[in-house]
Design a protein around this motif. Sequence first.
Motif, mmCIF file in Angstrom:
data_model
loop_
_atom_site.group_PDB
_atom_site.id
_atom_site.type_symbol
_atom_site.label_atom_id
_atom_site.label_comp_id
_atom_site.label_asym_id
_atom_site.label_seq_id
_atom_site.Cartn_x
_atom_site.Cartn_y
_atom_site.Cartn_z
ATOM 1 N N ARG A 94 0.917 -1.140 0.107
ATOM 2 C CA ARG A 94 0.119 0.072 -0.016
ATOM 3 C C ARG A 94 0.617 1.086 -0.007
ATOM 4 N N ASP A 95 1.933 1.248 0.819
ATOM 5 C CA ASP A 95 2.700 2.618 1.009
ATOM 6 C C ASP A 95 3.554 2.740 -0.388
ATOM 7 N N ALA A 96 3.974 1.426 -0.948
ATOM 8 C CA ALA A 96 4.507 1.595 -2.347
ATOM 9 C C ALA A 96 3.787 2.107 -3.694
ATOM 10 N N GLY A 97 2.302 1.693 -3.223
ATOM 11 C CA GLY A 97 1.315 2.146 -4.358
ATOM 12 C C GLY A 97 1.265 1.125 -5.379
ATOM 13 N N VAL A 98 1.446 -0.423 -4.729
ATOM 14 C CA VAL A 98 1.653 -1.729 -5.468
ATOM 15 C C VAL A 98 0.315 -2.269 -5.303
ATOM 16 N N PRO A 99 -0.338 -2.702 -6.286
ATOM 17 C CA PRO A 99 -1.408 -3.626 -6.144
ATOM 18 C C PRO A 99 -1.273 -5.062 -5.416
ATOM 19 N N PHE A 100 -1.741 -5.449 -4.743
ATOM 20 C CA PHE A 100 -1.694 -6.615 -3.758
ATOM 21 C C PHE A 100 -2.626 -7.956 -3.943
#
Length: 245
Positions: A200-206
């Motif tokens: 989330r902090d990196a802006g990456v889908p999980f």
Amino acid sequence: MTSDTTSDASEIEKLRVLITSARVVLWDFDGPICRLFATHKAERIAADLVAWLERQGLHGLLTPAERGTPDPQVVLRAVGRRRPGSDLVTGLEERLTQEELRAAASALPTAWADPLIRTWTAVGTRLAVTTNNSPRVVRSYLESRGLTACFAPHLYGRTEHLHHLKPDPHCLLRALGAMGAAPAAALMIGDTPSDLAAARDAGVPFLGYARNEAKEKPLRAAGAAHVVRSLEPLLRLLRGGRGTG
């Protein structure tokens, strides 16, 4: 029945879009790729680290809860907070790395992980490992499975700078920067709330991986929208299959 079928089809389509749109996939190591401590137990390693600290006369450095933890990373983080940048932290980190290397020799591969990694590589998606374990341990395991070429050189893991461990997004951002990838074009596969927080902090889908209900509950509670119990559906979707079994 119709409603369930529609819901299943919708979830499968969401999963298909999630995994096929990723140009870069960031894997956590222990969990999604293998069970690192399947036989060389983490509990014993944590106890050994605590005992080593006690032999150094540092019994009081840990709280009672930290001395009883089954997680060696908890011991290491606690010492890192109280003695940041010290030789003690460097020594303890190396001891943990040596134990992880022993564990890697008997780690169990996660079901479907090997063919999924090879298939994702074959279709042109670039892969990296972003983990709180030592990158030396990851390299050792991947070499034993013949998977190094699928990831190298993109192995990002623990250093002596313990404040960079997940949930801090540091290792994810290092991977994205080295691969020249935008966060939105990537996907992280992880099995803990700290993986989710880092993504989330990196802006990456999980995408969460949970091999059982006990692993799934904390991911769902942390807000993970997509969680799979098996990697097989991902492999089927990548290969163009429509069922997820």
